[in-house]
Design a protein around this motif. Structure first.
Motif, PDB file in Angstrom:
ATOM      1  N   GLY A 165      11.836   5.177  -0.313  1.00 57.32           N
ATOM      2  CA  GLY A 165      10.819   4.356   0.064  1.00 57.32           C
ATOM      3  C   GLY A 165       9.801   4.688  -1.239  1.00 57.32           C
ATOM      4  O   GLY A 165       9.925   5.456  -2.041  1.00 57.32           O
ATOM      5  N   THR A 166       8.503   4.254  -0.991  1.00 58.56           N
ATOM      6  CA  THR A 166       7.407   4.308  -2.157  1.00 58.56           C
ATOM      7  C   THR A 166       6.482   5.684  -1.852  1.00 58.56           C
ATOM      8  O   THR A 166       6.835   6.353  -0.767  1.00 58.56           O
ATOM      9  N   CYS A 167       5.770   5.790  -2.772  1.00 52.27           N
ATOM     10  CA  CYS A 167       5.001   7.140  -2.629  1.00 52.27           C
ATOM     11  C   CYS A 167       4.200   7.198  -1.537  1.00 52.27           C
ATOM     12  O   CYS A 167       3.613   6.159  -0.830  1.00 52.27           O
ATOM     13  N   GLY A 168       4.280   8.330  -0.822  1.00 44.60           N
ATOM     14  CA  GLY A 168       3.727   8.412   0.645  1.00 44.60           C
ATOM     15  C   GLY A 168       2.421   8.704   0.979  1.00 44.60           C
ATOM     16  O   GLY A 168       1.897   9.084   1.926  1.00 44.60           O
ATOM     17  N   CYS A 218      10.056   0.173 -12.220  1.00 40.94           N
ATOM     18  CA  CYS A 218       9.592   1.323 -11.488  1.00 40.94           C
ATOM     19  C   CYS A 218       8.677   2.357 -12.401  1.00 40.94           C
ATOM     20  O   CYS A 218       8.942   2.612 -13.450  1.00 40.94           O
ATOM     21  N   GLU A 219       7.619   2.758 -11.523  1.00 38.33           N
ATOM     22  CA  GLU A 219       6.461   3.507 -12.223  1.00 38.33           C
ATOM     23  C   GLU A 219       6.988   4.848 -13.429  1.00 38.33           C
ATOM     24  O   GLU A 219       6.436   4.443 -14.294  1.00 38.33           O
ATOM     25  N   PRO A 220       7.738   5.474 -12.893  1.00 41.83           N
ATOM     26  CA  PRO A 220       7.818   6.645 -13.717  1.00 41.83           C
ATOM     27  C   PRO A 220       8.939   6.486 -14.793  1.00 41.83           C
ATOM     28  O   PRO A 220       9.376   7.212 -15.506  1.00 41.83           O
ATOM     29  N   SER A 221       9.792   5.285 -14.625  1.00 37.50           N
ATOM     30  CA  SER A 221      10.751   4.901 -15.641  1.00 37.50           C
ATOM     31  C   SER A 221      10.588   4.143 -16.589  1.00 37.50           C
ATOM     32  O   SER A 221      11.658   3.792 -17.420  1.00 37.50           O
ATOM     33  N   GLY A 248       7.902  -3.107  -3.756  1.00 37.17           N
ATOM     34  CA  GLY A 248       7.209  -2.003  -3.378  1.00 37.17           C
ATOM     35  C   GLY A 248       6.606  -0.995  -3.902  1.00 37.17           C
ATOM     36  O   GLY A 248       5.499  -0.621  -3.741  1.00 37.17           O
ATOM     37  N   CYS A 249       7.079  -0.882  -5.296  1.00 42.52           N
ATOM     38  CA  CYS A 249       6.453   0.188  -6.280  1.00 42.52           C
ATOM     39  C   CYS A 249       5.013  -0.479  -6.934  1.00 42.52           C
ATOM     40  O   CYS A 249       5.028  -1.728  -6.618  1.00 42.52           O
ATOM     41  N   ASP A 250       4.495   0.397  -7.561  1.00 43.46           N
ATOM     42  CA  ASP A 250       3.093  -0.070  -8.063  1.00 43.46           C
ATOM     43  C   ASP A 250       2.999  -1.524  -8.470  1.00 43.46           C
ATOM     44  O   ASP A 250       2.083  -2.006  -8.321  1.00 43.46           O
ATOM     45  N   LYS A 251       3.805  -1.810  -9.470  1.00 40.78           N
ATOM     46  CA  LYS A 251       3.646  -3.036 -10.283  1.00 40.78           C
ATOM     47  C   LYS A 251       4.423  -4.093  -9.566  1.00 40.78           C
ATOM     48  O   LYS A 251       3.962  -5.430 -10.037  1.00 40.78           O
ATOM     49  N   THR A 308      -1.198   3.525  -5.335  1.00 41.99           N
ATOM     50  CA  THR A 308      -1.330   2.259  -5.626  1.00 41.99           C
ATOM     51  C   THR A 308      -0.321   1.387  -4.838  1.00 41.99           C
ATOM     52  O   THR A 308      -0.615   0.176  -4.207  1.00 41.99           O
ATOM     53  N   ALA A 309       0.885   1.751  -4.704  1.00 39.85           N
ATOM     54  CA  ALA A 309       1.924   1.115  -3.883  1.00 39.85           C
ATOM     55  C   ALA A 309       1.663   0.822  -2.633  1.00 39.85           C
ATOM     56  O   ALA A 309       1.527  -0.112  -2.069  1.00 39.85           O
ATOM     57  N   SER A 310       1.011   1.642  -1.753  1.00 44.57           N
ATOM     58  CA  SER A 310       0.708   1.825  -0.412  1.00 44.57           C
ATOM     59  C   SER A 310      -0.921   0.789  -0.356  1.00 44.57           C
ATOM     60  O   SER A 310      -0.878   0.174   0.567  1.00 44.57           O
ATOM     61  N   ASN A 365      13.981   3.884  -7.868  1.00 49.45           N
ATOM     62  CA  ASN A 365      14.174   4.528  -6.687  1.00 49.45           C
ATOM     63  C   ASN A 365      13.319   4.157  -5.530  1.00 49.45           C
ATOM     64  O   ASN A 365      13.826   4.026  -4.305  1.00 49.45           O
ATOM     65  N   CYS A 366      12.335   3.567  -5.734  1.00 50.58           N
ATOM     66  CA  CYS A 366      11.198   2.957  -4.381  1.00 50.58           C
ATOM     67  C   CYS A 366      11.891   1.754  -4.108  1.00 50.58           C
ATOM     68  O   CYS A 366      11.524   1.277  -2.948  1.00 50.58           O
ATOM     69  N   HIS A 367      12.984   1.101  -4.785  1.00 51.91           N
ATOM     70  CA  HIS A 367      13.577  -0.134  -4.250  1.00 51.91           C
ATOM     71  C   HIS A 367      15.070   0.215  -3.850  1.00 51.91           C
ATOM     72  O   HIS A 367      15.887  -0.709  -3.822  1.00 51.91           O
TER      73      HIS A 367
END
Ligand code: FES
Length: 565
Positions: free
Chosen positions: A197-200, A89-92, A125-128, A204-206, A57-59
């Protein structure tokens, strides 16, 4: 074209059949099947790392970012070629996205090195995915610009704003404590992440996006542009144009990621009150260039770097506030006397020449040096008999009254044990105990998940306990908060002292003295060590490669074979 022609565009990296001109002839004939004209195939090539995935989702906006990058590349006279890589994706992901960061880095490095390209734009964009691409670029050393997808917008909701994922944790903790109903928590679930977008928050992503700017791999001011803002597309077009400039004037990651820029990035991490995960990722990125982040040096920098950014989980704001407040240009200006000014970025300009006094800074979110959120940095490392090579605590998101403790430990031996017992009404635990989770580090099948934020046992949560000292050899989300000691190194599965700890042992922690000690006598520890068994190695595949190659947290949890000299 002869073998003496300078290799550009599709002529780079041709296979060797003993006749390189034939290899290029073959490559061009196959490329023509995609409908390119000869004029297009004669252009220099800009690779675009495309991490779109239905799972990520972040992408979600990557396809339109790829199109905008292509505009910039075409306008500059080059040929853009997008190619897919692993997308995380972090939670997936099971057991955890961290288990696959190095796979994404390896994939990206290999494709950037193997395919013909004069330069690249990497979209993540996402954490990793952001650290994986930085690691890949550092190793492949192909001139590259990093383009992040950007943060989501917070959602106005019944008088407050919500965004992933500090608010997710806040509401879930209230739900566990019985203060939020089933119906309400279901309603909140649909309001936590309502835009692309990535976590607001400063998760970690930001944090990694800001670190990308601090290192110089993202143009200044581009890291925090919200995902849905039109400026994000303009930044993508500009990234394409910038990458095309590398054709004549290549600036390689090895010129950008240096000991000085890494130290600047550590300063920024501290001033952001940024994610603990970012320290592992930055260590891995720096390690690809042979630059070591010494945790004692981290402590020195932490003493002289104030937290200036007031965003969740440390403070109150969201990433859109940080961006509107002035973003990284304003933060770096505020920190300027602490930074190395000789570092160049993807534009080739020294930091000292890029920084300008901002015309406007919203001091609610980016504080002046004289009025910091905290006079000292957000992270510190602890050392001692429980953590000979260090452990990390995010003091800016912790409870100061819990910083100096000596207490009994309640030990959980892995995630199953934690899940089975944490809410047992008969669990012998009080708010003054230290909860310890072992065998969840990088060498374990758990893969160092973000489980270091051990839940408060339900019976204590119902009694109103909001924070306890918690320790482990795993990580926690950058969006989490609490008095939590992470990345205990060496981990239990590597034979670290953490593997010997048992319920009832006493541990002493002093954040002030930077110490973390297991108060058990040597004879008892020796007897426990004699019975200790290392975990079985994974049998095959990526899991096997990880258990044979992964380094500990103080070396970035990278694969040993991928680290730089
Ligand atoms: Fe992708 Fe948070 S889940 S940035």
């Amino acid at each position: 074209m002869t073998q003496n022609t300078p290799k550009k565009g599709l002529a780079r990296n041709t296979a060797n059949y003993g006749d390189r001109d034939f290899a290029l002839y073959l490559r061009r004939s196959f490329a023509k099947s995609m409908g390119y004209s000869q004029a297009m195939l004669d252009r220099p090539v800009i690779g675009i790392v495309d991490t779109r995935s239905d799972y990520n989702n972040c992408h979600r906006t990557v396809p339109e970012l790829v199109e905008a990058v292509k505009r910039g590349v075409f306008a500059a006279g080059a040929l853009p070629m997008a190619f897919p890589t692993v997308s995380l994706c972090e939670p997936s992901l099971f057991p955890t996205s961290m288990h696959y960061r190095n796979l994404a880095a390896l994939d990206t490095e290999a494709m950037m090195s193997a395919q013909p390209m004069d330069a690249a734009v990497m979209i993540s964009g996402c954490d990793k995915t952001v650290p994986a691409q930085l690691m890949a670029a550092a190793s492949a050393d192909v001139p590259a610009v990093l383009l992040v997808t950007g943060p989501m917008l917070a959602t106005p909701f019944q008088g407050e704003r919500l965004s992933a994922c500090t608010d997710c944790r806040r509401y879930w903790a209230q739900y566990r404590a019985g203060n939020v109903t089933e119906e309400r928590i279901g309603e909140i679930e649909g309001r936590l992440a309502t835009t692309a977008g990535t976590c607001g928050v400063m998760g970690t992503a930001s944090t990694m996006a800001c670190i990308g700017e601090a290192l110089g791999m993202i143009p200044l001011g581009h890291g925090s542009i919200p995902a849905v803002h039109a400026d994000r597309l303009r930044a993508a077009e500009e990234a394409g144009a910038l990458a095309a400039k590398f054709i004549e004037n290549p600036i390689r990651p090895s010129q950008i990621i240096t000991a000085h820029s890494v130290e600047n990035a550590v300063r920024v991490l501290l001033a952001l009150g940024g994610s603990t995960n970012a320290l592992i990722h930055l260590t891995a990125v720096a390690g690809r260039r042979g630059v070591k982040i010494d945790l004692n040096r981290l402590n020195e920098l932490s003493e002289s770097t104030p937290v200036l950014v007031d965003l969740k989980p440390t403070g109150e704001g969201y990433m859109e506030d940080f961006h509107a407040a002035g973003g990284m240009p304003a933060l770096l200006w505020e920190l300027r006397d602490l930074l190395h000014m000789d570092c160049i970025d993807v534009t080739g300009v020294r930091l000292g020449d890029r920084l300008r006094e901002p015309a406007f800074v919203d001091r609610r979110y980016i504080r002046a040096r004289a009025e910091p959120v905290s006079p000292v940095g957000g992270l510190v490392a602890l050392f001692g008999s429980l953590a000979p090579r260090g452990a990390i605590v995010k003091r800016s998101a912790a409870t100061p009254s819990l910083f100096e403790v000596e207490a009994r430990c309640i030990v959980f031996d892995g995630l199953e044990d934690l899940a089975n017992r944490i809410d047992d009404p008969d669990l012998d635990v009080t708010k003054d105990d230290i909860m310890v989770l072992k065998n969840a580090g990088p060498l374990t099948p758990a893969g160092m998940p973000e489980a270091g934020y051990l839940p408060i046992p339900r019976k204590l949560a119902l009694a109103g306990v909001k924070d306890m000292v918690r320790m482990s050899d795993c990580r926690m989300s950058g969006t989490a908060f609490g008095t939590i000691v992470l990345h205990i190194t060496p981990e239990a599965a590597a034979g670290g002292p953490l593997g010997l700890i048992e319920t009832g042992d006493r541990v002493r922690m002093s954040v002030q003295n930077r110490t973390l000690d297991l108060l058990v006598d040597d004879a008892t520890l020796a007897a426990r060590r004699a019975k200790w068994q290392p975990p079985a190695k994974a049998r095959r595949g990526w899991d096997r490669i990880m258990t044979e190659q992964i380094t500990q947290a103080d070396e970035g949890c990278d694969l040993a074979v991928l680290r730089g000299e």
